[in-house]
Design an enzyme around this catalytic site. Structure first.
Site, PDB file in Angstrom:
ATOM      1  N   LYS A  10      -2.639   0.296  28.792  1.00  0.00           N
ATOM      2  CA  LYS A  10      -2.026  -0.694  29.686  1.00  0.00           C
ATOM      3  C   LYS A  10      -0.529  -0.459  29.753  1.00  0.00           C
ATOM      4  O   LYS A  10       0.096   0.134  28.861  1.00  0.00           O
ATOM      5  CB  LYS A  10      -2.313  -2.123  29.222  1.00  0.00           C
ATOM      6  N   ALA A  97       0.930   3.937  18.520  1.00  0.00           N
ATOM      7  CA  ALA A  97       2.164   3.168  18.292  1.00  0.00           C
ATOM      8  C   ALA A  97       3.134   3.331  19.448  1.00  0.00           C
ATOM      9  O   ALA A  97       4.339   3.452  19.260  1.00  0.00           O
ATOM     10  CB  ALA A  97       2.829   3.574  16.972  1.00  0.00           C
ATOM     11  N   GLY A  98       2.588   3.299  20.667  1.00  0.00           N
ATOM     12  CA  GLY A  98       3.407   3.562  21.843  1.00  0.00           C
ATOM     13  C   GLY A  98       3.609   2.383  22.770  1.00  0.00           C
ATOM     14  O   GLY A  98       4.158   2.552  23.857  1.00  0.00           O
ATOM     15  N   GLY A  99       3.157   1.187  22.397  1.00  0.00           N
ATOM     16  CA  GLY A  99       3.325   0.043  23.283  1.00  0.00           C
ATOM     17  C   GLY A  99       2.376   0.049  24.465  1.00  0.00           C
ATOM     18  O   GLY A  99       2.604  -0.647  25.450  1.00  0.00           O
ATOM     19  N   MET A 100       1.281   0.828  24.376  1.00  0.00           N
ATOM     20  CA  MET A 100       0.311   0.900  25.470  1.00  0.00           C
ATOM     21  C   MET A 100      -1.056   0.382  25.049  1.00  0.00           C
ATOM     22  O   MET A 100      -2.065   0.623  25.723  1.00  0.00           O
ATOM     23  CB  MET A 100       0.202   2.335  25.988  1.00  0.00           C
ATOM     24  N   GLY A 103      -4.417   0.711  19.962  1.00  0.00           N
ATOM     25  CA  GLY A 103      -5.226   0.077  18.923  1.00  0.00           C
ATOM     26  C   GLY A 103      -6.074  -1.054  19.479  1.00  0.00           C
ATOM     27  O   GLY A 103      -7.251  -1.208  19.111  1.00  0.00           O
ATOM     28  N   SER A 104      -5.499  -1.835  20.379  1.00  0.00           N
ATOM     29  CA  SER A 104      -6.251  -2.921  21.011  1.00  0.00           C
ATOM     30  C   SER A 104      -7.402  -2.375  21.849  1.00  0.00           C
ATOM     31  O   SER A 104      -8.501  -2.937  21.868  1.00  0.00           O
ATOM     32  CB  SER A 104      -5.319  -3.754  21.893  1.00  0.00           C
ATOM     33  N   ALA A 105      -7.147  -1.266  22.529  1.00  0.00           N
ATOM     34  CA  ALA A 105      -8.200  -0.626  23.311  1.00  0.00           C
ATOM     35  C   ALA A 105      -9.360  -0.222  22.414  1.00  0.00           C
ATOM     36  O   ALA A 105     -10.534  -0.434  22.753  1.00  0.00           O
ATOM     37  CB  ALA A 105      -7.638   0.589  24.042  1.00  0.00           C
ATOM     38  N   ASP A 137      -3.554  -8.402  22.674  1.00  0.00           N
ATOM     39  CA  ASP A 137      -3.782  -7.493  23.792  1.00  0.00           C
ATOM     40  C   ASP A 137      -5.239  -7.084  23.936  1.00  0.00           C
ATOM     41  O   ASP A 137      -5.605  -6.442  24.935  1.00  0.00           O
ATOM     42  CB  ASP A 137      -2.944  -6.218  23.627  1.00  0.00           C
TER      43      ASP A 137
END
Length: 297
Positions: A10, A97-100, A103-105, A137
């Site tokens: 995202k 760890a990229g703000g995308m 991990g939530s995905a 997220d």
């Protein structure tokens, strides 16, 4: 038998952050757009819960029960009174760890995959409630498309979309901790009145019209000053993308990935080439959105 779920990354086209709440969280107005960078999560029956991972930066992914994919399996199994005896394999392509929301995905992907494998018959509402327990997220990773998230970002309203938006993402040389970025936001905001976070009407209209120029004028990220404070070199990446012709540039979520909106696919490739040559980032990807959320393949 195994089940594989594909789940997207995202980008936050708006991230409005309120003051810290007594529970330590912040109220958000978080406008998510799912983009075509994917992790694939495969679950297979096993003697016990096990997590493996492959792909870029896979060595940074925890393989114990702190992994959101493992937690998703454990939570769903507990609700059904069964053992979470599965091998979860994550094929990563979303930056770590990229703000995308990589991990939530994985959490959303594992939840849907286990639900399918075990035939639990969980309703969409139950899956979304479980996602919200796993992380702010995670519900959007299940839903995809575009949505406004309020509360911690977990309460979603689908948004109207009028077209496809083309993006370039530049991955930084190191990660940023989301809790650390929020702590820095609080430090920078000390002594100031923080307004209640609300979604931008101009941004919602730009999404509904599919207008990249209007969207470029409306994107915002209240965490960007905090991310830049902790990782000043990101300013060089943002400047390089703007100089290459991006319509706008911003830090994605809590960072450190930077996102560049372009007018079309050809423009995205030109910006990507310039960023690769700039020496300001580790790697560069292009992707378009919206795309669907977690999907069994």
């Amino acid at each position: 038998m195994s089940v594989t779920v594909r789940v997207p990354a995202k980008v936050n086209v708006q991230l409005a952050v309120g003051a810290a709440r007594p529970d330590g969280f912040h109220d958000l107005a978080n406008v998510f757009l799912a983009v075509g960078l994917y992790d694939e999560v495969t679950v297979t029956p096993a003697d016990e819960l096990r997590v493996t991972c492959e792909g870029p930066d896979a060595h940074q992914v925890p393989l114990d029960r702190t992994n959101l994919a493992a937690r998703a399996a454990v939570e769903l199994a507990a609700r059904r009174g069964i053992e979470p005896a599965v091998h979860i394999h994550i094929a990563k392509d979303i930056p770590v760890a990229g703000g995308m929301a990589g991990g939530s995905a994985d959490g959303a992907g594992a939840l849907l995959a286990c639900d399918t494998l075990w035939g639990t018959g969980a309703s969409r509402a139950e899956l979304l409630a479980l996602c919200a327990e796993l992380g702010s997220d995670v519900p959007f990773s299940l839903v995809g498309g575009a949505a406004l998230g309020v509360g911690r970002g977990e309460r979603l309203t689908a948004l109207e979309l009028g077209g496809t938006f083309h993006w370039v993402f530049a991955m930084a040389g190191r990660g940023l901790s989301t809790p650390a970025v929020f702590r820095e936001f609080d430090r920078l905001a000390e002594g100031r009145d923080i307004p209640e976070p609300v979604a931008s009407p101009d941004l919602m209209e730009a999404l509904a019209k599919g207008d990249p120029d209007a969207l470029a004028s409306a994107v915002s990220n209240d965490l960007q000053p905090a991310a830049l404070s902790l990782f000043p070199e990101l300013a060089d990446t943002l400047a390089a993308g703007r100089a290459a012709g991006a319509l706008t540039a911003l830090v994605s979520g809590s960072g450190p990935t930077t996102a560049f909106l372009t007018r079309d696919a050809g423009s995205a490739e030109k910006v990507a080439e310039a960023l690769r040559a700039s020496g300001t980032c580790r790697s560069v990807r292009t992707a378009a959105g919206p795309v669907a959320g977690a999907t069994v393949i």
